[in-house]
Design a protein around this motif. Structure first.
Motif, PDB file in Angstrom:
ATOM      1  N   ARG A 227     -21.721  15.606  -4.441  1.00 48.63           N
ATOM      2  CA  ARG A 227     -22.527  16.682  -3.859  1.00 48.63           C
ATOM      3  C   ARG A 227     -22.339  18.002  -4.595  1.00 48.63           C
ATOM      4  O   ARG A 227     -23.211  18.874  -4.555  1.00 48.63           O
ATOM      5  N   GLU A 231     -25.564  20.437  -4.802  1.00 50.24           N
ATOM      6  CA  GLU A 231     -25.632  21.427  -3.732  1.00 50.24           C
ATOM      7  C   GLU A 231     -25.055  22.770  -4.170  1.00 50.24           C
ATOM      8  O   GLU A 231     -24.346  22.864  -5.175  1.00 50.24           O
ATOM      9  N   ARG A 236     -14.197  29.684  -1.179  1.00 48.33           N
ATOM     10  CA  ARG A 236     -13.611  29.523   0.150  1.00 48.33           C
ATOM     11  C   ARG A 236     -12.376  30.382   0.346  1.00 48.33           C
ATOM     12  O   ARG A 236     -12.292  31.178   1.263  1.00 48.33           O
ATOM     13  N   THR A 292     -16.241  25.092  -1.606  1.00 45.69           N
ATOM     14  CA  THR A 292     -16.843  24.274  -0.561  1.00 45.69           C
ATOM     15  C   THR A 292     -18.350  24.245  -0.743  1.00 45.69           C
ATOM     16  O   THR A 292     -18.926  25.146  -1.374  1.00 45.69           O
ATOM     17  N   THR A 293     -18.990  23.236  -0.194  1.00 44.23           N
ATOM     18  CA  THR A 293     -20.451  23.200  -0.126  1.00 44.23           C
ATOM     19  C   THR A 293     -20.925  23.494   1.291  1.00 44.23           C
ATOM     20  O   THR A 293     -22.113  23.383   1.571  1.00 44.23           O
ATOM     21  N   SER A 294     -20.002  23.863   2.187  1.00 44.04           N
ATOM     22  CA  SER A 294     -20.329  24.185   3.578  1.00 44.04           C
ATOM     23  C   SER A 294     -20.104  25.672   3.816  1.00 44.04           C
ATOM     24  O   SER A 294     -18.967  26.099   4.022  1.00 44.04           O
ATOM     25  N   GLU A 296     -20.480  27.541   6.288  1.00 50.16           N
ATOM     26  CA  GLU A 296     -19.925  27.928   7.576  1.00 50.16           C
ATOM     27  C   GLU A 296     -18.403  27.857   7.617  1.00 50.16           C
ATOM     28  O   GLU A 296     -17.779  28.310   8.575  1.00 50.16           O
ATOM     29  N   THR A 297     -17.792  27.293   6.584  1.00 51.40           N
ATOM     30  CA  THR A 297     -16.326  27.173   6.574  1.00 51.40           C
ATOM     31  C   THR A 297     -15.646  28.224   5.717  1.00 51.40           C
ATOM     32  O   THR A 297     -14.429  28.179   5.536  1.00 51.40           O
ATOM     33  N   GLY A 320     -18.646  33.129   8.334  1.00 49.89           N
ATOM     34  CA  GLY A 320     -18.279  31.760   8.676  1.00 49.89           C
ATOM     35  C   GLY A 320     -17.400  31.664   9.896  1.00 49.89           C
ATOM     36  O   GLY A 320     -16.773  32.618  10.322  1.00 49.89           O
ATOM     37  N   ARG A 324     -14.155  25.740  12.513  1.00 55.86           N
ATOM     38  CA  ARG A 324     -14.779  24.471  12.122  1.00 55.86           C
ATOM     39  C   ARG A 324     -14.072  23.884  10.934  1.00 55.86           C
ATOM     40  O   ARG A 324     -13.749  24.574   9.973  1.00 55.86           O
ATOM     41  N   ASP A 326     -13.603  22.056   7.483  1.00 60.44           N
ATOM     42  CA  ASP A 326     -14.404  21.944   6.270  1.00 60.44           C
ATOM     43  C   ASP A 326     -14.463  20.481   5.858  1.00 60.44           C
ATOM     44  O   ASP A 326     -13.528  19.932   5.296  1.00 60.44           O
ATOM     45  N   THR A 328     -15.949  19.208   3.539  1.00 63.04           N
ATOM     46  CA  THR A 328     -16.068  18.996   2.104  1.00 63.04           C
ATOM     47  C   THR A 328     -14.719  19.090   1.408  1.00 63.04           C
ATOM     48  O   THR A 328     -14.627  18.880   0.220  1.00 63.04           O
TER      49      THR A 328
END
Length: 345
Positions: A227, A231, A236, A292-294, A296-297, A320, A324, A326, A328
């Motif tokens: 990913r 992505e 992070r 990260t690819t998220s 929100e983290t 973020g 939550r 992570d 990823t």
């Protein structure tokens, strides 16, 4: 209960990096060709001087300054004069003959025109770098374990000799000072009570993150999750490895991501770092928990400035929900380890 090594795990030779300075282009090319033909317990490759595990210096280009520093004149048009405080050198160092300063106490010298001497010197370096090769082997085994086996405390033994203690709960591992890579590859894993996580005196401690970093940085395997090739990638937090282990290209990548997220292709355009190296750098930073690819983290306000990675003017990606998980990030690296003296990787 003894647990055998993970199925399908293949023994690997780590890539060890060699830096050279003061050599003329033709001489350097000849040495690099001889290094590529070496057969030992590691794969040797030439890299920028500051990123190397071991250093080779052209003794004919050396001089000692009045302050006692070693001065090395450049051998290539792209090199600059190098000055070293020899007592502060923290990696293997060898000098190619002839060594010009009569008062230079060179502990390791070699004939740069003799391939056998080049290979013998690499062999000496491999012995000196045994701790790195051991951490590489343990890092490979940690990453190869199934998720259900990444819990609790394990003792790794070979022929009734304890080689390492791994405490997944604390995110720590400790290795016996005399452990050898071949024995570690063959070690059995025995699950032990959590109270057995305290290693014997004299064992060298590392975080599991540092061991994973050591492996990913020195393997030829593609360790970047797919990913991350398609992505958007976000910064992070600061890598959970000693800053001295980061390459210049990795620091540049962190700086770019802290200013603005991007895809692999856009990062290539922004940094001009070749794609294979960029992917490798991202894989290292992934296992250090830094990317990260998220979105929100992302940890709020954690832009790396507290570690002095780059000037204060660089913006943070920020934002973020820290509560939550992570999804990823590597699962075995998510626990926050207790403080420990860091080791080189």
């Amino acid at each position: 209960m003894a647990v055998q090594k993970p199925r399908g795990l293949q023994k690997e030779q780590p890539v060890l990096w060699l830096g050279m300075v003061g050599f003329a282009p033709a001489q350097r090319k000849s040495i690099e060709a001889a290094v590529a033909r070496a057969a030992g317990s590691a794969q040797w490759r030439v890299c920028p001087f500051g990123d190397a595990d071991g250093w080779w210096v052209n003794g004919a280009k050396c001089s000692i300054t009045e302050g006692g520093r070693l001065k090395v004149a450049p051998g290539l048009p792209t090199e600059h004069t190098l000055r070293l405080e020899l007592p502060e050198v923290d990696r293997p160092l060898a000098f190619a003959e002839p060594v010009a300063p009569a008062n230079l106490e060179a502990l390791c010298v070699f004939d740069p025109g003799a391939e056998a001497a080049i290979h013998a010197t690499l062999g000496r370096f491999e012995k000196w770098l045994q701790p790195v090769r051991v951490r590489f082997a343990l890092g490979a085994m940690l990453l190869a374990r199934d998720t259900e086996d990444r819990r609790g405390t394990y003792h790794l033994s070979h022929r009734s000799t304890l080689l390492a203690v791994v405490d997944f709960q604390q995110g720590m591992a400790a290795i016996a000072p005399k452990a050898q890579p071949p024995d570690l590859w063959e070690a059995t894993w025995e699950k032990r009570p959590s109270a057995a996580g305290l290693p014997p005196q004299g064992f060298k401690s590392s975080t599991i993150t540092e061991l994973a970093w050591t492996y990913v940085r020195r393997t030829d395997r593609d360790m970047l999750p797919p990913r991350y090739r398609t992505e958007k990638i976000y910064y992070r937090h600061v890598p959970r490895v000693p800053m001295r282990q980061l390459r210049d290209s990795q620091l540049m990548l962190l700086r770019e991501l802290s200013a603005q997220p991007g895809t692999l292709q856009s990062l290539f355009q922004r940094t001009a770092v070749p794609l294979p190296q960029l992917a490798h750098d991202l894989a290292c930073l992934y296992y250090a928990g830094s990317v990260t690819t998220s979105p929100e983290t992302i940890e709020p306000g954690n832009d790396g400035n507290s570690m002095g990675l780059w000037p204060e003017s660089v913006a943070s990606t920020g934002g973020g929900d820290r509560s939550r998980q992570d999804l990823t990030a590597p699962a075995i690296l998510e626990r926050r380890p207790r403080p420990t003296p860091s080791t080189d990787g």
